[in-house]
Write a protein that holds these residues in place. Structure first.
Motif, PDB file in Angstrom:
ATOM      1  N   LEU A 240      16.996  19.647  22.143  1.00 29.89           N
ATOM      2  CA  LEU A 240      16.282  18.476  22.636  1.00 29.89           C
ATOM      3  C   LEU A 240      16.963  17.180  22.208  1.00 29.89           C
ATOM      4  O   LEU A 240      16.937  16.184  22.939  1.00 29.89           O
ATOM      5  N   GLY A 241      17.582  17.173  21.026  1.00 26.96           N
ATOM      6  CA  GLY A 241      18.293  15.984  20.576  1.00 26.96           C
ATOM      7  C   GLY A 241      19.452  15.658  21.491  1.00 26.96           C
ATOM      8  O   GLY A 241      19.642  14.505  21.910  1.00 26.96           O
ATOM      9  N   ALA A 242      20.249  16.682  21.814  1.00 23.24           N
ATOM     10  CA  ALA A 242      21.370  16.487  22.735  1.00 23.24           C
ATOM     11  C   ALA A 242      20.865  16.103  24.124  1.00 23.24           C
ATOM     12  O   ALA A 242      21.475  15.265  24.812  1.00 23.24           O
ATOM     13  N   LEU A 243      19.747  16.691  24.536  1.00 21.31           N
ATOM     14  CA  LEU A 243      19.179  16.376  25.850  1.00 21.31           C
ATOM     15  C   LEU A 243      18.716  14.922  25.915  1.00 21.31           C
ATOM     16  O   LEU A 243      18.857  14.262  26.952  1.00 21.31           O
ATOM     17  N   ALA A 244      18.168  14.411  24.805  1.00 20.04           N
ATOM     18  CA  ALA A 244      17.734  13.013  24.771  1.00 20.04           C
ATOM     19  C   ALA A 244      18.929  12.077  24.936  1.00 20.04           C
ATOM     20  O   ALA A 244      18.868  11.096  25.688  1.00 20.04           O
ATOM     21  N   VAL A 245      20.037  12.390  24.249  1.00 17.46           N
ATOM     22  CA  VAL A 245      21.239  11.567  24.389  1.00 17.46           C
ATOM     23  C   VAL A 245      21.805  11.690  25.802  1.00 17.46           C
ATOM     24  O   VAL A 245      22.245  10.698  26.394  1.00 17.46           O
ATOM     25  N   LEU A 246      21.779  12.897  26.363  1.00 16.57           N
ATOM     26  CA  LEU A 246      22.262  13.106  27.726  1.00 16.57           C
ATOM     27  C   LEU A 246      21.431  12.319  28.731  1.00 16.57           C
ATOM     28  O   LEU A 246      21.977  11.695  29.653  1.00 16.57           O
ATOM     29  N   THR A 247      20.113  12.335  28.553  1.00 15.68           N
ATOM     30  CA  THR A 247      19.221  11.588  29.445  1.00 15.68           C
ATOM     31  C   THR A 247      19.535  10.106  29.399  1.00 15.68           C
ATOM     32  O   THR A 247      19.632   9.433  30.444  1.00 15.68           O
ATOM     33  N   TYR A 248      19.714   9.586  28.199  1.00 14.74           N
ATOM     34  CA  TYR A 248      20.082   8.173  28.032  1.00 14.74           C
ATOM     35  C   TYR A 248      21.410   7.871  28.732  1.00 14.74           C
ATOM     36  O   TYR A 248      21.547   6.862  29.429  1.00 14.74           O
TER      37      TYR A 248
ATOM     38  N   PHE B 152      33.088   5.055  25.944  1.00 11.03           N
ATOM     39  CA  PHE B 152      32.246   6.100  26.525  1.00 11.03           C
ATOM     40  C   PHE B 152      32.368   7.409  25.748  1.00 11.03           C
ATOM     41  O   PHE B 152      31.419   8.199  25.690  1.00 11.03           O
ATOM     42  N   GLY B 153      33.511   7.632  25.143  1.00  5.14           N
ATOM     43  CA  GLY B 153      33.690   8.859  24.367  1.00  5.14           C
ATOM     44  C   GLY B 153      32.698   8.995  23.233  1.00  5.14           C
ATOM     45  O   GLY B 153      32.347  10.112  22.832  1.00  5.14           O
ATOM     46  N   TYR B 154      32.227   7.859  22.722  1.00  2.43           N
ATOM     47  CA  TYR B 154      31.240   7.913  21.640  1.00  2.43           C
ATOM     48  C   TYR B 154      29.912   8.479  22.136  1.00  2.43           C
ATOM     49  O   TYR B 154      29.194   9.151  21.378  1.00  2.43           O
ATOM     50  N   LEU B 155      29.578   8.233  23.388  1.00  2.00           N
ATOM     51  CA  LEU B 155      28.343   8.789  23.950  1.00  2.00           C
ATOM     52  C   LEU B 155      28.441  10.306  24.051  1.00  2.00           C
ATOM     53  O   LEU B 155      27.482  11.025  23.765  1.00  2.00           O
ATOM     54  N   VAL B 156      29.607  10.786  24.487  1.00  2.00           N
ATOM     55  CA  VAL B 156      29.833  12.232  24.526  1.00  2.00           C
ATOM     56  C   VAL B 156      29.742  12.804  23.109  1.00  2.00           C
ATOM     57  O   VAL B 156      29.132  13.854  22.873  1.00  2.00           O
ATOM     58  N   ALA B 157      30.336  12.092  22.163  1.00  2.00           N
ATOM     59  CA  ALA B 157      30.308  12.537  20.768  1.00  2.00           C
ATOM     60  C   ALA B 157      28.893  12.556  20.212  1.00  2.00           C
ATOM     61  O   ALA B 157      28.534  13.447  19.423  1.00  2.00           O
ATOM     62  N   PHE B 158      28.068  11.584  20.605  1.00  2.00           N
ATOM     63  CA  PHE B 158      26.689  11.542  20.133  1.00  2.00           C
ATOM     64  C   PHE B 158      25.909  12.782  20.585  1.00  2.00           C
ATOM     65  O   PHE B 158      25.067  13.296  19.849  1.00  2.00           O
ATOM     66  N   MET B 159      26.190  13.245  21.803  1.00  2.00           N
ATOM     67  CA  MET B 159      25.535  14.459  22.298  1.00  2.00           C
ATOM     68  C   MET B 159      25.913  15.657  21.442  1.00  2.00           C
ATOM     69  O   MET B 159      25.050  16.440  21.011  1.00  2.00           O
TER      70      MET B 159
END
Length: 199
Positions: free
Chosen positions: A68-76, A101-108
């Motif tokens: 769910l954590g990764a899904l929340a970042v993906l949704t954002y 943008f790579g940081y967003l992928v990394a956050f997931m």
């Protein structure tokens, strides 16, 4: 009597599942909002500006769990890519070509790995959460900096050397990010004690 008890048990189980699903939806939506707000809040320290987005994604993995954590970042991330101005520099599909943008992928990845690690066998402690967040920090730096360098160097034709980029993206960031990891572990531990976690 036994049949009636079985029916009541099935009904209670259904209500419990509905309550759990509602709780997951509410908390996941809350973290999508917190990640967006974290990107907007900017804290200037010297010549560098920091945001609270990393803190929000660490807590998303801890409190929601890896999936769910990764899904929340993906949704954002999807919200930003479809044009909603939730990213630090706006939004839209062209944001994929931005060095950050790579940081967003990394956050997931960080949210998934951190949330999964914390829920492994054994008690959930401050030390365990801090370890997970430090692992997440390595993931964010590795993926984020690699993407930043590749886009800057080969797409945007930047003349910035890898050493200079490491200075700005890692050396100047490491102390505040370590503090954020500790703060996230502290908040996560207290949130766990009061039952805000999804188990």
């Amino acid at each position: 009597c036994d049949r009636r008890q079985r029916q009541m048990c099935i009904r209670d189980r259904g209500e419990t599942m509905q309550t759990r699903n509602l709780r997951e939806l509410v908390l996941s939506s809350l973290f999508v909002a917190l990640i967006a707000i974290g990107a907007i809040i900017r804290i200037p320290l010297g010549s560098t500006v920091y945001t609270l987005q990393f803190l929000a994604t660490l807590l998303a993995g801890a409190l929601l769990g890896g999936r769910l954590g990764a899904l929340a970042v993906l949704t954002y991330t999807v919200m930003g890519l479809v044009g909603l101005p939730v990213f630090a520099s706006g939004g839209g599909p062209s944001y994929i070509l931005q060095p950050t943008f790579g940081y967003l992928v990394a956050f997931m990845l960080q949210a998934y790995v951190g949330g999964t690690y914390i829920r492994r066998s054994g008690p959930i402690t401050f030390k365990k959460q801090l370890t997970a967040h430090l692992i997440g920090l390595v993931i964010v730096y590795t993926v984020g900096i690699a993407y930043f360098y590749a886009v800057s160097r080969y797409l945007l034709q930047s003349t910035m050397t890898f050493g200079v980029m490491l200075w700005y993206c890692a050396v100047l960031q490491i102390v505040p990010d370590l503090v954020i990891c500790a703060v996230a572990a502290l908040i996560g531990e207290r949130a766990y004690r009061i039952g805000l976690w999804i188990k």
